[in-house]
Write a protein that holds these residues in place. Structure first.
Motif, PDB file in Angstrom:
ATOM      1  N   GLY A 171       0.771  -1.243   0.000  1.00  0.00           N
ATOM      2  CA  GLY A 171       0.000   0.000   0.000  1.00  0.00           C
ATOM      3  C   GLY A 171       0.797   1.285   0.000  1.00  0.00           C
ATOM      4  N   SER A 203       4.440   3.837   7.774  1.00  0.00           N
ATOM      5  CA  SER A 203       3.048   3.804   8.241  1.00  0.00           C
ATOM      6  C   SER A 203       2.922   4.087   9.729  1.00  0.00           C
ATOM      7  N   LEU A 243       4.563  -7.860  10.912  1.00  0.00           N
ATOM      8  CA  LEU A 243       4.072  -7.665   9.541  1.00  0.00           C
ATOM      9  C   LEU A 243       5.108  -8.158   8.537  1.00  0.00           C
ATOM     10  N   GLN A 256      -2.151  -5.468  -0.367  1.00  0.00           N
ATOM     11  CA  GLN A 256      -2.776  -4.775   0.749  1.00  0.00           C
ATOM     12  C   GLN A 256      -4.050  -5.464   1.219  1.00  0.00           C
ATOM     13  N   PHE A 257      -4.844  -5.994   0.283  1.00  0.00           N
ATOM     14  CA  PHE A 257      -6.097  -6.636   0.696  1.00  0.00           C
ATOM     15  C   PHE A 257      -5.820  -7.892   1.523  1.00  0.00           C
ATOM     16  N   GLU A 258      -4.724  -8.594   1.234  1.00  0.00           N
ATOM     17  CA  GLU A 258      -4.357  -9.762   2.037  1.00  0.00           C
ATOM     18  C   GLU A 258      -3.904  -9.344   3.429  1.00  0.00           C
ATOM     19  N   LEU A 259      -3.167  -8.242   3.495  1.00  0.00           N
ATOM     20  CA  LEU A 259      -2.740  -7.717   4.777  1.00  0.00           C
ATOM     21  C   LEU A 259      -3.942  -7.351   5.641  1.00  0.00           C
ATOM     22  N   GLN A 260      -4.894  -6.666   5.068  1.00  0.00           N
ATOM     23  CA  GLN A 260      -6.086  -6.279   5.813  1.00  0.00           C
ATOM     24  C   GLN A 260      -6.886  -7.503   6.255  1.00  0.00           C
ATOM     25  N   ARG A 261      -6.960  -8.487   5.369  1.00  0.00           N
ATOM     26  CA  ARG A 261      -7.755  -9.679   5.666  1.00  0.00           C
ATOM     27  C   ARG A 261      -7.126 -10.538   6.755  1.00  0.00           C
ATOM     28  N   GLU A 262      -5.790 -10.677   6.720  1.00  0.00           N
ATOM     29  CA  GLU A 262      -5.141 -11.616   7.619  1.00  0.00           C
ATOM     30  C   GLU A 262      -4.579 -10.976   8.894  1.00  0.00           C
ATOM     31  N   GLY A 320      -5.378  -7.421   9.676  1.00  0.00           N
ATOM     32  CA  GLY A 320      -6.100  -6.189   9.953  1.00  0.00           C
ATOM     33  C   GLY A 320      -6.649  -6.104  11.356  1.00  0.00           C
ATOM     34  N   LEU A 347      -3.699  -0.811  11.330  1.00  0.00           N
ATOM     35  CA  LEU A 347      -3.475  -0.392   9.948  1.00  0.00           C
ATOM     36  C   LEU A 347      -4.478   0.677   9.521  1.00  0.00           C
TER      37      LEU A 347
END
Length: 336
Positions: free
Chosen positions: A85, A293, A303, A323-329, A331, A336
């Motif tokens: 991201g 971040s 992370l 980024q979507f995997e980071l948020q999903r797993e 988050g 974040l």
């Protein structure tokens, strides 16, 4: 050219004493927009061949799978930071020929702002890599990238202006010191991937904020240390930076924070690896994203360990997470 080499030698020799700490990651202000991460160092073209076991000398071996992809500490690290991201900018050198064209074309597929400096006198850098066995362990045969010249070094201020974090490696002495000096003057935090130990990098270490090294770095640098923890502690006390970290692959890692006597531990994430090539590069790029971040050191290392593990689950760079995997797993765990 001789005058240029002397100037760089003088720059390393007059490196300033350790700068005041810019604070731990947790004291930084959280951002409302993607952090700008500027990367400078080695990006290369990797030719990766997957085989059942490491070849014997004088033998013929069938390749099970092959990948042509972006490699290099900063090249692959830039991909990791971007996919997670960040707004990523890359400053790198390249030679000429089909390898240069292929490398630049592959970067066009990533959401990264590239600034290439072309050396017309040499063929471009590339690596041949063998990944063998069930654990996906790798053997690398590489050629160096062209060295930064005066024109490239003059471009450092423009490239790193307004950066939230700088990410550099120890593959080009002139480039590394020029970036470090500029970032120190503007209070831009620096993540350094040392790679294997190189004596010339000693005066560079205290100019950086987050020094991350493989275990073998500490073994070579502190051969008399009776343990890894003592090697980490010795380096931390000598250079006085925000973080000194030793990465241990599937065994996690150890680290020491500034103004703390404790050697902390972070754990690796358990996966079934098929390709470990570039796991460390992914770790460093993810940590640069974490610094930009505003995550804490512990959260940033978690992370990064997660991102490195995800990378190992697939061939080439296909496993470097988005980024979507980071948020999903993660988050629910990370701020974040």
């Amino acid at each position: 050219m001789e005058e240029f080499a002397i100037a760089i030698s003088n720059l390393a020799a007059k490196a300033p004493p350790p700068k005041p700490s810019r604070g731990s990651l947790s004291t930084r202000k959280r951002r409302t927009k993607p952090p700008k991460i500027v990367c400078a160092g080695q990006a290369t073209l990797d030719f990766i061949n997957f085989v059942p076991e490491y070849p014997r000398e004088n033998s013929e071996n069938r390749v099970l799978h092959s990948v042509e992809t972006i490699g290099g500490p900063v090249g692959r690290g830039a991909i990791a930071a971007s996919r997670l991201g960040a707004d990523v900018h890359l400053l790198a050198t390249v030679g000429t020929g089909v390898y240069a064209n292929a490398l630049q074309d592959l970067f066009k597929l990533e959401d990264i702002h590239t600034n290439w400096f072309v050396d017309p006198e040499v063929k471009s850098q590339r690596s041949a890599i063998i990944v063998s066995g069930e654990q996906g362990h790798r053997t690398v045969f590489w050629t160096p990238q062209p060295r930064a010249d005066q024109e490239m070094l003059k471009g450092v201020p423009k490239a790193f202006q307004s950066a939230d974090c700088a990410f550099i490696d120890c593959t080009d002495e002139a480039l590394a010191f020029t970036v470090a000096e500029f970032c120190n003057e503007r209070d831009i935090p620096i993540v350094l991937d040392t790679g294997s130990y190189k004596p010339w990098c000693e005066p560079l270490l205290p100019l950086c904020d987050f020094v991350i090294s493989p275990e073998k770095f500490f073994r070579v640098r502190s051969p008399d240390a009776s343990s890894l923890s003592k090697g980490i502690r010795a380096l931390s006390e000598q250079i006085d930076v925000s973080l000194v970290c030793a990465t241990l692959g599937e065994r996690g890692g150890r680290y020491k924070l500034q103004n703390s006597d404790t050697i902390h531990k972070y754990d690796a994430f358990s996966v079934d690896p098929v390709d470990t090539c570039g796991a460390g590069d992914t770790f460093h790029g993810a940590f640069a994203f974490a610094v930009g971040s505003g995550l804490s050191a512990a959260d940033g290392l978690d992370l990064s360990a997660w991102a490195a593990a995800k990378k190992c689950e697939r061939h080439g760079n296909d496993g470097i997470p988005y980024q979507f995997e980071l948020q999903r797993e993660l988050g629910a765990k990370l701020p974040l």
